[in-house]
Design an enzyme around this catalytic site. Structure first.
Site, PDB file in Angstrom:
ATOM      1  N   HIS A   1       0.949  -1.238   0.251  1.00 12.01           N
ATOM      2  CA  HIS A   1      -0.003  -0.043   0.243  1.00 12.01           C
ATOM      3  C   HIS A   1       1.142   0.885  -0.074  1.00 12.01           C
ATOM      4  O   HIS A   1       0.034   2.327  -0.780  1.00 12.01           O
ATOM      5  CB  HIS A   1      -0.542   0.246   1.636  1.00 12.01           C
TER       6      HIS A   1
ATOM      7  N   ASP B   1      -3.868   6.755   2.707  1.00 12.60           N
ATOM      8  CA  ASP B   1      -4.896   5.597   2.135  1.00 12.60           C
ATOM      9  C   ASP B   1      -6.342   5.226   2.360  1.00 12.60           C
ATOM     10  O   ASP B   1      -6.518   5.488   3.293  1.00 12.60           O
ATOM     11  CB  ASP B   1      -4.282   4.567   2.908  1.00 12.60           C
TER      12      ASP B   1
END
Length: 462
Positions: A27, A127
């Site tokens: 990520h 994120d």
């Protein structure tokens, strides 16, 4: 890691953006890629990139592209683990501890970043997993821009989880098998959905996180994604109707101004130069999960029997996995511990990519024009495989869902020797062309990125 770059006088900068990265899996890398693009576009803005010290150490190494940016500074956030904690080896446990402590920890580190830069933070880029960042941004009266690091199809599934559960579970479970009530999903079935949407444990930490995220994202100022609109127009249009702004700003591997050329210590590219076009198999199952040993052995047997040349990016010791009597030297290929994947997939000699179907790998395969053989494991990978196979027609799932010698030989023959492989190559060329057009000056991804720059650096109270 805080203060890793020399402190600059605050007069040099007019804006301050905090980027909060999820430090697990793959990520943090895509979020940093986006931050570096924003930093290049707005040198008068300082970007505080906040994640764990472990993630920062690997992203901000001396040789990384990030180390050249004076206006990008790394700050470490605690991992949330209790003192004396002994990991069980289950990643969900680490994620759970991190997320529980994350809101308070991020607030503390953002204060440090403000003190270090002399500038108040004017925007949160995070994120998308951090659904709580919406509340933080609201408290701070700031724009919130979450980045979804996977594909738009999986994002729609999480945004529409309540609807999917209502339609599928609300009718006795088996009454609805297809997902045609979602735009762009007519060729997909309930069984293709990620675990935790309607199948499996709906209350697991990851399932709960994704469900909550899907409910919170509509309040974001804009949702950004590493994709291009033309890949899935029906899905994109549905997401545009659900979010205030939905910005496709990828593929990142094309959109970055100058992606770094990675070292090819194993001589993969030179080796490829000696092979015919579309003749070589490239195998990589990503950096998180590997198939079990018996599947790897079966695939090695398939390579030995078919004789196709190959490059295998192999984690671990291949000697422990290869079947008895299978000498590495008898195989027509290279087994390496690491390979420059982007450059390999863009090489004309590569004819098929055997992949776990992670989103980054799919985009790299599209940009390289290489059809795929898919062996998915978890998360969005099964949904990605069905998109590759049933929607785009640019690859196949492995027969039976697990690697067997017979199934692997069949898939390799289909793509490298069959007419179906040529048809897939033609279809993927169309997608590749659309991706390249999207990142050109007037392309859809370039326009979306310009819009993102304006949102991120123009702070007005929200």
């Amino acid at each position: 890691m805080a203060g890793q770059n020399p402190k600059q006088p605050s007069t040099q900068y007019h804006h301050h953006v905090a980027a909060l990265a999820f430090p697990f899996g793959t990520h943090a890398g895509p979020l940093l890629s986006l931050v570096l693009r924003l930093a290049a576009a707005k040198p008068d803005t300082i970007f505080s990139f906040i994640t764990t010290s472990k993630a920062n150490s690997s992203l901000f190494s001396q040789t990384s592209k990030a180390s050249a940016f004076l206006n990008v500074k790394a700050y470490d956030v605690p991992d949330g683990l209790p003192e004396g904690f002994v990991p069980s080896g289950h990643p969900e446990q680490l994620i759970g501890f991190f997320l529980k402590a994350a809101p308070a920890n991020f607030r503390i580190v953002m204060k440090e970043a403000e003190a270090g830069s002399g500038l108040k933070i004017g925007c949160l880029v995070t994120d998308a997993f951090f659904w709580f960042a919406g509340d933080m941004a609201e408290e701070m009266k700031l724009p919130w821009v979450p980045l979804w690091t996977a594909g738009s199809r999986s994002l729609l599934v999480h945004a529409a989880t309540d609807l999917i559960r209502q339609r599928v579970l609300g009718t006795g479970g088996n009454a609805v098998k297809t997902l045609e009530f979602l735009p762009g999903f007519s060729k997909l079935e309930v069984a293709d959905l990620p675990e935790g949407v309607v199948l499996g444990n709906l209350e697991s930490p990851i399932s709960s996180l994704l469900h909550k995220m899907g409910q919170e994202l509509p309040k974001a100022t804009a949702v950004a994604i590493n994709s291009f609109e033309e890949a899935e127009p029906d899905v994109v249009n549905e997401l545009k109707s659900r979010f205030k702004k939905f910005l496709n700003v990828g593929p990142f591997n094309l959109a970055s101004a100058s992606p770094p050329l990675l070292e090819d210590d194993s001589g993969c590219l030179e080796w490829l130069d000696k092979h015919k076009p579309a003749s070589v198999v490239y195998i990589s199952f990503g950096s998180v999960v590997s198939p079990p040993p018996h599947e790897l052995a079966a695939f090695a047997e398939a390579l030995a029997e078919s004789g196709f040349p190959f490059i295998w990016s192999f984690r671990g010791n291949p000697d422990e996995i290869l079947p008895n009597g299978c000498d590495k030297s008898s195989l027509n290929g290279k087994i390496v511990s690491w390979a420059p994947q982007v450059q390999i997939l863009e090489h004309a000699a590569v004819g098929v990519f055997v992949t776990h179907c992670g989103w980054n790998s799919i985009l790299e395969s599209i940009v390289g024009g290489v059809p795929m053989i898919c062996r998915p494991f978890f998360g969005d990978q099964n949904l990605n495989m069905k998109t590759v196979e049933a929607v785009w027609g640019i690859g196949v799932g492995i027969e039976g869902g697990v690697l067997t010698k017979q199934g692997a030989v069949k898939a390799l023959e289909l793509i490298l020797r069959g007419e179906a492989g040529n048809e897939m190559r033609e279809k993927i060329k169309v997608l590749r062309s659309l991706a390249r057009s999207a990142v050109e000056d007037n392309g859809s991804s370039s326009k979306a990125f310009n819009s993102l720059v304006n949102i991120v650096t123009k702070h007005e109270e929200v």
